[in-house]
Motif scaffolding. Sequence first.
Motif, PDB file in Angstrom:
ATOM      1  N   GLU A 197       4.644  13.632   0.255  1.00  0.00           N
ATOM      2  CA  GLU A 197       3.254  13.350   0.630  1.00  0.00           C
ATOM      3  C   GLU A 197       3.065  11.898   1.053  1.00  0.00           C
ATOM      4  N   VAL A 198       3.921  11.006   0.568  1.00  0.00           N
ATOM      5  CA  VAL A 198       3.790   9.574   0.841  1.00  0.00           C
ATOM      6  C   VAL A 198       4.807   9.107   1.884  1.00  0.00           C
ATOM      7  N   ASP A 243       0.831  -1.206   0.000  1.00  0.00           N
ATOM      8  CA  ASP A 243       0.000   0.000   0.000  1.00  0.00           C
ATOM      9  C   ASP A 243       0.865   1.254   0.000  1.00  0.00           C
ATOM     10  N   LYS A 244       1.956   1.205   0.756  1.00  0.00           N
ATOM     11  CA  LYS A 244       2.864   2.364   0.820  1.00  0.00           C
ATOM     12  C   LYS A 244       3.478   2.631  -0.547  1.00  0.00           C
ATOM     13  N   ALA A 304       2.566   1.585  -3.473  1.00  0.00           N
ATOM     14  CA  ALA A 304       1.595   1.831  -4.541  1.00  0.00           C
ATOM     15  C   ALA A 304       1.299   3.319  -4.704  1.00  0.00           C
ATOM     16  N   ASN A 305       1.512   4.091  -3.643  1.00  0.00           N
ATOM     17  CA  ASN A 305       1.227   5.529  -3.693  1.00  0.00           C
ATOM     18  C   ASN A 305       2.445   6.368  -4.071  1.00  0.00           C
ATOM     19  N   VAL A 306       3.608   5.715  -4.254  1.00  0.00           N
ATOM     20  CA  VAL A 306       4.805   6.445  -4.685  1.00  0.00           C
ATOM     21  C   VAL A 306       4.724   6.663  -6.196  1.00  0.00           C
ATOM     22  N   LYS A 307       4.790   7.904  -6.615  1.00  0.00           N
ATOM     23  CA  LYS A 307       4.728   8.225  -8.042  1.00  0.00           C
ATOM     24  C   LYS A 307       6.125   8.119  -8.650  1.00  0.00           C
ATOM     25  N   GLU A 343       6.441  15.404  -4.350  1.00  0.00           N
ATOM     26  CA  GLU A 343       5.427  14.348  -4.437  1.00  0.00           C
ATOM     27  C   GLU A 343       5.714  13.224  -3.448  1.00  0.00           C
TER      28      GLU A 343
END
Length: 228
Positions: free
Chosen positions: A171-172, A141-142, A144-147, A168
């Motif tokens: 934020e994660v 989950d962690k 997956a949110n890294v762009k 960016e």
Amino acid sequence: WKYQNSGSGATRYAQYNGQHQWYNAPSGTAGNAVTFTQAMTLDSSGSLLINRTSNIRGAMLEITAKGSGYTSGISTDVSVAGNVNYEARYTGTSGTSYFGYFIYNGSVVGSITSTGSVTLYNTTSDQRLKENIVDAGSGLDKLANVKVRSFDWKTNQEKTDFGVVAQELFEVAPECVTVGTDKEDGSIDKPWSVDTSALVPAMIKAIQELNAKVDAQAAEIQALKGVA
């Protein structure tokens, strides 16, 4: 040179061959000879040498440390606003050598060490310095949110196929980001920067999760084969 008084140390200053030289000696007895040690030298190139008489590395500052554990090495010690960034270089041929030792508010927070074969860049992780230790959440989950971005650098148009943008990522995973500062006119003073290695524990956790899923699926497939 002789001691004039008992129980007092001695100092001497000299200029020689383009150098400024400072000497000191421990306390002694009045009338006895003084044995000076050249404690500090400002050489003709402008380098400051402490506990040294020659500039062996060509550095602007060289310090040969004194005391137990440091006699074979060279070190520098810099204090900024009460915090210390301590760097040490050792010449030992066995065991672990500390090439960098970083201290913040009196506590060691990291180091660069070498055994002669392996060099490690260490972040302090001693269990005794931690509390509220529990299993982490989902690494998948962690991550997956890294762009993950592709971009060109403005300076030289060098292309990066896989990278991140500090603002960016903050934020994660703010633990990976050092926040920069701007000048009054809005231009960059210190750019934002990242250390993506801080994501490695999340990657390990994600691999463990994926492995558990693969094992569960393999067990389900095996069970279905048994039914068939």
